[in-house]
Design a protein around this motif. Structure first.
Motif, mmCIF file in Angstrom:
data_model
loop_
_atom_site.group_PDB
_atom_site.id
_atom_site.type_symbol
_atom_site.label_atom_id
_atom_site.label_comp_id
_atom_site.label_asym_id
_atom_site.label_seq_id
_atom_site.Cartn_x
_atom_site.Cartn_y
_atom_site.Cartn_z
ATOM 1 N N ASN A 1 0.842 -1.202 0.000
ATOM 2 C CA ASN A 1 0.000 0.000 0.000
ATOM 3 C C ASN A 1 0.871 1.244 0.000
ATOM 4 O OD1 ASN A 1 -2.157 1.698 0.096
ATOM 5 N ND2 ASN A 1 -2.615 1.352 2.276
ATOM 6 N N CYS A 2 1.587 1.452 -1.098
ATOM 7 C CA CYS A 2 2.452 2.630 -1.214
ATOM 8 C C CYS A 2 1.706 3.713 -1.988
ATOM 9 C CB CYS A 2 3.730 2.294 -1.979
ATOM 10 S SG CYS A 2 4.636 0.913 -1.297
ATOM 11 N N GLY A 3 1.803 4.956 -1.508
ATOM 12 C CA GLY A 3 1.145 6.072 -2.190
ATOM 13 C C GLY A 3 1.739 6.300 -3.569
ATOM 14 N N VAL A 4 0.870 6.586 -4.545
ATOM 15 C CA VAL A 4 1.289 6.852 -5.921
ATOM 16 C C VAL A 4 0.774 8.240 -6.294
ATOM 17 C CG1 VAL A 4 0.994 6.155 -8.345
ATOM 18 C CG2 VAL A 4 1.139 4.405 -6.546
ATOM 19 N N VAL B 1 -2.205 14.932 -10.962
ATOM 20 C CA VAL B 1 -3.273 14.589 -11.920
ATOM 21 C C VAL B 1 -3.875 13.220 -11.596
ATOM 22 C CG1 VAL B 1 -2.552 16.075 -13.832
ATOM 23 C CG2 VAL B 1 -1.528 13.799 -13.594
ATOM 24 N N GLN B 2 -3.142 12.368 -10.932
ATOM 25 C CA GLN B 2 -3.669 11.064 -10.499
ATOM 26 C C GLN B 2 -3.023 10.709 -9.169
ATOM 27 O OE1 GLN B 2 -6.034 9.030 -11.684
ATOM 28 N NE2 GLN B 2 -6.438 10.157 -13.582
ATOM 29 N N LEU B 3 -3.857 10.311 -8.202
ATOM 30 C CA LEU B 3 -3.362 9.859 -6.905
ATOM 31 C C LEU B 3 -3.912 8.467 -6.644
ATOM 32 C CD1 LEU B 3 -4.053 13.116 -4.844
ATOM 33 C CD2 LEU B 3 -1.830 12.303 -5.648
ATOM 34 N N GLY B 4 -3.105 7.596 -6.097
ATOM 35 C CA GLY B 4 -3.593 6.245 -5.832
ATOM 36 C C GLY B 4 -2.657 5.496 -4.918
ATOM 37 N N ALA C 1 3.621 -4.010 -14.189
ATOM 38 C CA ALA C 1 2.523 -4.630 -13.431
ATOM 39 C C ALA C 1 1.142 -4.103 -13.793
ATOM 40 C CB ALA C 1 2.774 -4.433 -11.942
ATOM 41 N N GLY C 2 1.071 -3.033 -14.598
ATOM 42 C CA GLY C 2 -0.232 -2.444 -14.929
ATOM 43 C C GLY C 2 -0.452 -1.177 -14.125
ATOM 44 N N ALA C 3 -1.295 -0.300 -14.671
ATOM 45 C CA ALA C 3 -1.458 1.034 -14.071
ATOM 46 C C ALA C 3 -2.192 0.962 -12.738
ATOM 47 C CB ALA C 3 -2.219 1.924 -15.037
ATOM 48 N N ALA C 4 -1.744 1.822 -11.809
ATOM 49 C CA ALA C 4 -2.392 1.917 -10.501
ATOM 50 C C ALA C 4 -3.592 2.859 -10.546
ATOM 51 C CB ALA C 4 -1.391 2.412 -9.459
ATOM 52 N N THR C 5 -3.622 3.747 -11.558
ATOM 53 C CA THR C 5 -4.710 4.740 -11.669
ATOM 54 C C THR C 5 -5.159 4.793 -13.128
ATOM 55 O OG1 THR C 5 -3.339 6.637 -12.328
ATOM 56 C CG2 THR C 5 -3.481 6.182 -9.962
ATOM 57 N N ALA C 6 -6.140 5.632 -13.412
ATOM 58 C CA ALA C 6 -6.527 5.898 -14.807
ATOM 59 C C ALA C 6 -5.370 6.610 -15.510
ATOM 60 C CB ALA C 6 -7.787 6.749 -14.835
ATOM 61 N N ALA C 7 -5.423 6.624 -16.844
ATOM 62 C CA ALA C 7 -4.369 7.262 -17.644
ATOM 63 C C ALA C 7 -4.730 8.725 -17.921
ATOM 64 C CB ALA C 7 -4.218 6.515 -18.962
ATOM 65 N N GLU C 8 -3.704 9.521 -18.220
ATOM 66 C CA GLU C 8 -3.892 10.950 -18.541
ATOM 67 C C GLU C 8 -3.301 11.237 -19.915
ATOM 68 O OE1 GLU C 8 -5.277 13.518 -16.866
ATOM 69 O OE2 GLU C 8 -5.882 12.260 -15.171
ATOM 70 N N ALA C 9 -4.002 12.054 -20.702
ATOM 71 C CA ALA C 9 -3.519 12.411 -22.042
ATOM 72 C C ALA C 9 -2.289 13.312 -21.945
ATOM 73 C CB ALA C 9 -4.619 13.124 -22.811
ATOM 74 N N LEU C 10 -1.311 13.062 -22.802
ATOM 75 C CA LEU C 10 -0.078 13.861 -22.818
ATOM 76 C C LEU C 10 -0.174 14.986 -23.844
ATOM 77 C CD1 LEU C 10 2.628 11.041 -22.647
ATOM 78 C CD2 LEU C 10 2.191 12.804 -20.903
ATOM 79 N N THR C 11 0.403 16.138 -23.502
ATOM 80 C CA THR C 11 0.524 17.263 -24.433
ATOM 81 C C THR C 11 1.972 17.743 -24.363
ATOM 82 O OG1 THR C 11 -0.197 18.704 -22.640
ATOM 83 C CG2 THR C 11 -1.875 18.049 -24.252
ATOM 84 N N PRO C 12 2.445 18.493 -25.371
ATOM 85 C CA PRO C 12 3.834 18.973 -25.328
ATOM 86 C C PRO C 12 4.052 19.956 -24.175
ATOM 87 C CG PRO C 12 2.898 19.174 -27.542
ATOM 88 C CD PRO C 12 1.762 18.844 -26.624
ATOM 89 N N GLY C 13 5.291 20.054 -23.716
ATOM 90 C CA GLY C 13 5.663 21.054 -22.719
ATOM 91 C C GLY C 13 5.387 20.642 -21.289
#
Ligand code: OOG
Length: 256
Positions: A176-179, A188-191, A226-238
């Protein structure tokens, strides 16, 4: 569907990835089974191997509820990783390499022994050398990132790139490690690592079962995402993209 048809779909998916062009989902027109989807996946990755890319390990997908809910799919899936997918921790990631990339926080295991049979949860850590914080960049080749389970499996589970942080031997402290995944310092994602199958070490058990079912052997020194711990976020430049996992440290990259 006959083998030649599966080969043609594998070539279509490989080209879409190489040319960074999105395609329509394949199942509405070609309707294949899950077992055939894995055959397409393996034939598609064989094209990469023929071009000289080296296998480096495997990834699991949909190991967390957050990901299943986000993508409307409810079975664990797996894909194949090659060295061309690796990006440097702390480095620049050029988004021109992708169609509509998203990022997700993960843990990455490095194996110590060959995995050639189904392992129990008690055995899993003994087969591992180390664990690192990691991020996966997924980039579905399908229009609007929409797919069925068979479609996403054929597309090598949306695999596109991975960034792996520093390995440590903290293998038994992962329950149970914080992500925290941040864009330019904003969360943008906490888990929690517990979101990954209740315990990320279960991904090793799952991987060992899947490999055995497919009569595959994973050499020592392989990576297992191992697979994502949270939902994914869209990437943008910068962006400065970072993921901190308590007990494991930070992994980060910049986008251009
Ligand atoms: C499929 C890949 C899912 C994960 O970690 O759950 C995945 C997708 O969402 O496009 O890699």
């Amino acid at each position: 569907m006959i083998a030649a048809g599966l080969q043609a779909l594998a070539t279509t998916l490989d080209r879409a990835a190489m040319d960074r062009t999105e395609i329509d989902q394949l199942t509405p027109q070609h309707g294949f089974t899950l077992a055939q989807a894995y055959q397409i996946q393996h034939a598609s990755i064989a094209h990469r191997h023929q071009r000289g890319e080296q296998p480096i390990g495997i990834k699991l997908g949909f190991t967390s509820r957050a990901k299943m809910v986000q993508m409307g799919v409810d079975s664990l899936i797996w894909g194949l990783l090659t060295d061309a997918m690796l990006r440097e921790d702390g480095g620049m990631v050029d988004l021109a390499d992708f169609i509509h990339p998203r990022v997700e926080p993960e843990v990455c295991f490095l194996t110590r022994r060959v995995i050639d049979r189904p392992l129990t949860l008690l055995e899993a850590a003994n087969y591992l050398e180390a664990v690192a914080p990691a991020m996966e960049i997924i980039d579905s080749r399908y229009r609007n990132f929409k797919f069925t389970l068979e479609d996403v499996v054929a597309d090598n589970c949306s695999s596109a790139a991975l960034v792996v942080g520093t390995f440590s031997d903290n293998l038994r402290g992962l329950l149970n490690c914080g992500v925290a995944m941040r864009f330019n310092g904003h969360a943008v994602q906490l888990g929690s690592t517990g979101a990954i199958l209740g315990n990320p070490l279960r991904s090793i058990v799952q991987a060992s079962q899947l490999l055995t079912q497919n009569e595959m052997v994973l050499p020592a020194g392989s990576l297992i995402m191992a697979g994502a711990a949270t939902a994914a976020e869209a990437l943008t430049p910068g962006l400065h993209v970072s993921t901190d996992i308590s007990g494991l440290g930070r992994v980060e990259f910049f986008t251009a």
